[in-house]
Motif scaffolding. Structure first.
Motif, PDB file in Angstrom:
ATOM      1  N   THR A  60      63.672 -77.296 -41.520  1.00  0.00           N
ATOM      2  CA  THR A  60      63.720 -76.717 -40.173  1.00  0.00           C
ATOM      3  C   THR A  60      64.894 -75.757 -39.991  1.00  0.00           C
ATOM      4  O   THR A  60      64.717 -74.660 -39.467  1.00  0.00           O
ATOM      5  CB  THR A  60      63.778 -77.817 -39.096  1.00  0.00           C
TER       6      THR A  60
ATOM      7  N   GLY B 108      63.347 -72.434 -41.631  1.00  0.00           N
ATOM      8  CA  GLY B 108      62.621 -72.010 -40.434  1.00  0.00           C
ATOM      9  C   GLY B 108      61.222 -72.594 -40.292  1.00  0.00           C
ATOM     10  O   GLY B 108      60.381 -72.038 -39.591  1.00  0.00           O
TER      11      GLY B 108
ATOM     12  N   ASN C  71      58.414 -74.940 -38.851  1.00  0.00           N
ATOM     13  CA  ASN C  71      58.231 -75.688 -37.602  1.00  0.00           C
ATOM     14  C   ASN C  71      57.791 -77.118 -37.920  1.00  0.00           C
ATOM     15  O   ASN C  71      57.501 -77.454 -39.068  1.00  0.00           O
ATOM     16  CB  ASN C  71      57.239 -74.977 -36.668  1.00  0.00           C
ATOM     17  N   LEU C  72      57.739 -77.973 -36.897  1.00  0.00           N
ATOM     18  CA  LEU C  72      57.472 -79.394 -37.127  1.00  0.00           C
ATOM     19  C   LEU C  72      56.064 -79.664 -37.659  1.00  0.00           C
ATOM     20  O   LEU C  72      55.873 -80.599 -38.437  1.00  0.00           O
ATOM     21  CB  LEU C  72      57.755 -80.202 -35.862  1.00  0.00           C
TER      22      LEU C  72
END
Length: 123
Positions: free
Chosen positions: A59, A63, A65-66
């Motif tokens: 993350t 970069g 995302n979840l």
């Protein structure tokens, strides 16, 4: 030993400079699954800490995302499972290699029959 619960949420939060709510969110999304004490306190193991480090690398540094983290973690788990199966198969082959050399091996023939072949013994 890696699975032994050691760290409370406040300690983990401080260690990684993240808000406790972020850790709770990771738990809700099932990215992390800390154990619970009798008083229902979250307790993180060394294994949980390693997984959290990996999540934070994805993350913060990459970069991701979840949703991407979830996919990557699932794929990583599948790869580890497959690697364990390969290791077990290799172990089985090594253990049985001598027996195969002594007795020969069964192999499919182009006629869809199983034939026994003799393996040349090394001298």
């Amino acid at each position: 030993m890696k699975k032994k619960p050691l760290y409370m949420i406040s300690i983990v939060s401080e260690m990684f400079e993240i808000h406790p709510q972020t850790l709770r969110q990771y738990e809700r999304l099932e990215l992390l699954k800390p154990s619970r004490s009798e008083g229902n306190t979250r307790l993180y193991s060394a294994e949980d800490i390693e997984k959290l480090k990996f999540i934070l690398t994805l993350t913060r540094d990459m970069g991701v995302n979840l949703a991407g983290v979830e996919i990557i973690l699932n794929m990583k788990e599948q790869i580890e499972s497959l690697q364990n199966q390969i290791d077990m198969l290799l172990s089985y082959i090594k253990e049985n290699c001598e027996k195969i050399k002594r007795e020969g091996a069964l192999v499919p023939s182009p006629k869809k029959e199983i034939i026994k072949i003799k393996v040349q013994k090394e001298e």
